[in-house]
Design an enzyme around this catalytic site. Structure first.
Site, short mmCIF file in Angstrom:
data_model
loop_
_atom_site.label_atom_id
_atom_site.label_comp_id
_atom_site.label_asym_id
_atom_site.label_seq_id
_atom_site.Cartn_x
_atom_site.Cartn_y
_atom_site.Cartn_z
N LYS A 52 7.35 1.46 -4.79
CA LYS A 52 6.48 2.48 -5.38
C LYS A 52 7.18 3.84 -5.34
O LYS A 52 7.12 4.61 -6.30
CB LYS A 52 5.13 2.54 -4.65
N GLN A 96 -2.01 1.70 1.67
CA GLN A 96 -1.35 0.39 1.56
C GLN A 96 -2.04 -0.63 2.48
O GLN A 96 -2.20 -0.38 3.67
CB GLN A 96 0.14 0.55 1.94
N ASP A 119 -5.52 3.49 -7.07
CA ASP A 119 -5.50 2.03 -6.92
C ASP A 119 -6.78 1.39 -7.48
O ASP A 119 -6.86 0.17 -7.61
CB ASP A 119 -5.38 1.65 -5.43
#
Ligand code: NAP
Length: 287
Positions: A52, A96, A119
């Site tokens: 990322k 995460q 997200d």
């Protein structure tokens, strides 16, 4: 023999377009920035986070990493998220997963303001997706929908069978496919006669986490196969949830692993950060 859906190339093209958008924003004094929070020491997460950060660098998105100790309290984690919510220099916040089990990940996701939820995991984003409002769409399902679009695969009236009902893949996929007028069936570990479902599917989307789980005898001739799974074998090689070599002989379209859904997931995260930066600066305010 199936057409191989080239997620790697499509992701590259997407990132190139995003770089142009990012450059344009910078000319207006807007610097898109992503904050990534990682709790504890998980080797798979480190790889995802590194990928990322590389994508951010390539596009010109600023990137800040928060590496938290395994023994952090939920309160400390949520306080960090609240600070990032208020921080005007940060446009997107990504937590995460997995995080240590003593921390409630749903509470942590809930703390992220939906305006920075790149997200698409917060209840607000999921609710908006469900009722068809503009929102951040969870990156893996969003990437899959972009692949359908690129390969001109119209889901209208198609029987789509999703294997897996996770909050990050299976469930948001239901809404994405429904909004494209598919007839959607969701299977999981308690499903009886899974093959009976997959054999009648026009589209099978496998998000299970079991190497080569979907075999050629489970799919019909000409089916479209999307493989979300990422499984690392003892030899270090990545495989998907689909027995690619055999299933590709029967399918009309199929995604490979690696080089399919994975790169598109990261590209759509980048897309969401640019979208967040625009919306927070009233460039394209749809919220
Ligand atoms: P998850 O939360 O572990 O969910 C797995 C799902 O598979 C569950 O719904 C589970 O059913 C179902 N399942 C397990 N065994 C099954 C069986 N024998 N028959 C039918 N269904 C079964 O996993 P996830 O986070 O959705 O991820 C799935 C896979 O995709 C993993 O390999 C992950 O690494 C990969 N992934 C890839 C990307 C990407 O960018 N390519 C992104 C996210 C995830 P129950 O609900 O009944 O337990």
């Amino acid at each position: 023999m199936a057409i191989i859906i080239d997620g790697k190339s499509l992701a590259k093209k997407t990132r190139e377009n995003l770089k142009k958008e990012c450059d344009e924003l910078k000319l207006k004094g807007i610097k898109p920035k992503l904050a990534v929070i990682m709790v504890g020491d998980n080797s798979a997460s480190k790889v995802y986070v590194r990928n990322k950060s590389r994508a951010c660098e390539e596009i010109g998105i600023e990137y800040e990493e928060y590496l938290l100790e395994e023994n952090i309290t939920e309160e400390e984690l949520i306080n960090l998220i609240k600070n990032l919510n208020e921080n005007k220099n940060i446009n997107g916040i990504l937590l995460q997963s997995p995080i240590p089990q003593n921390l409630d990940i749903n509470q942590a996701f809930k703390a992220i303001t939906y305006k920075k939820d790149v997200d698409g995991f917060t209840p607000t984003s999921i609710g908006k997706l469900t009722i068809g409002e503009d929102t951040f769409v969870s990156c893996t399902p969003y990437g899959i929908m972009k692949m359908f679009e690129e390969y001109k695969i119209d889901l209208t009236g198609k029987n789509v069978v999703i294997i897996g009902r996770s909050n990050i893949v299976g469930k948001p996929l239901i809404q994405c496919c429904l909004s494209e007028n598919a007839t959607v069936t969701v299977c999981h570990s308690r499903t009886k006669d899974l093959s009976e479902h997959t054999k009648r599917a026009d589209v099978v989307i496998a998000a299970i986490g079991k190497s080569k789980f979907v075999t050629e005898d489970m799919v019909k001739e000409g089916a479209i196969i999307i493989d979300v799974g990422i499984n690392r074998g003892e030899d270090g090689k990545l495989t998907g949830d689909v027995d690619f070599e055999n299933v590709k002989e029967k399918a009309s379209f199929i995604t490979p692993v690696p080089g399919g859904v994975g790169p598109m997931t990261i590209a759509m995260l980048m897309n969401n950060v640019i979208k967040a930066a625009k919306e927070q600066n009233n460039q394209d305010s749809k919220f």
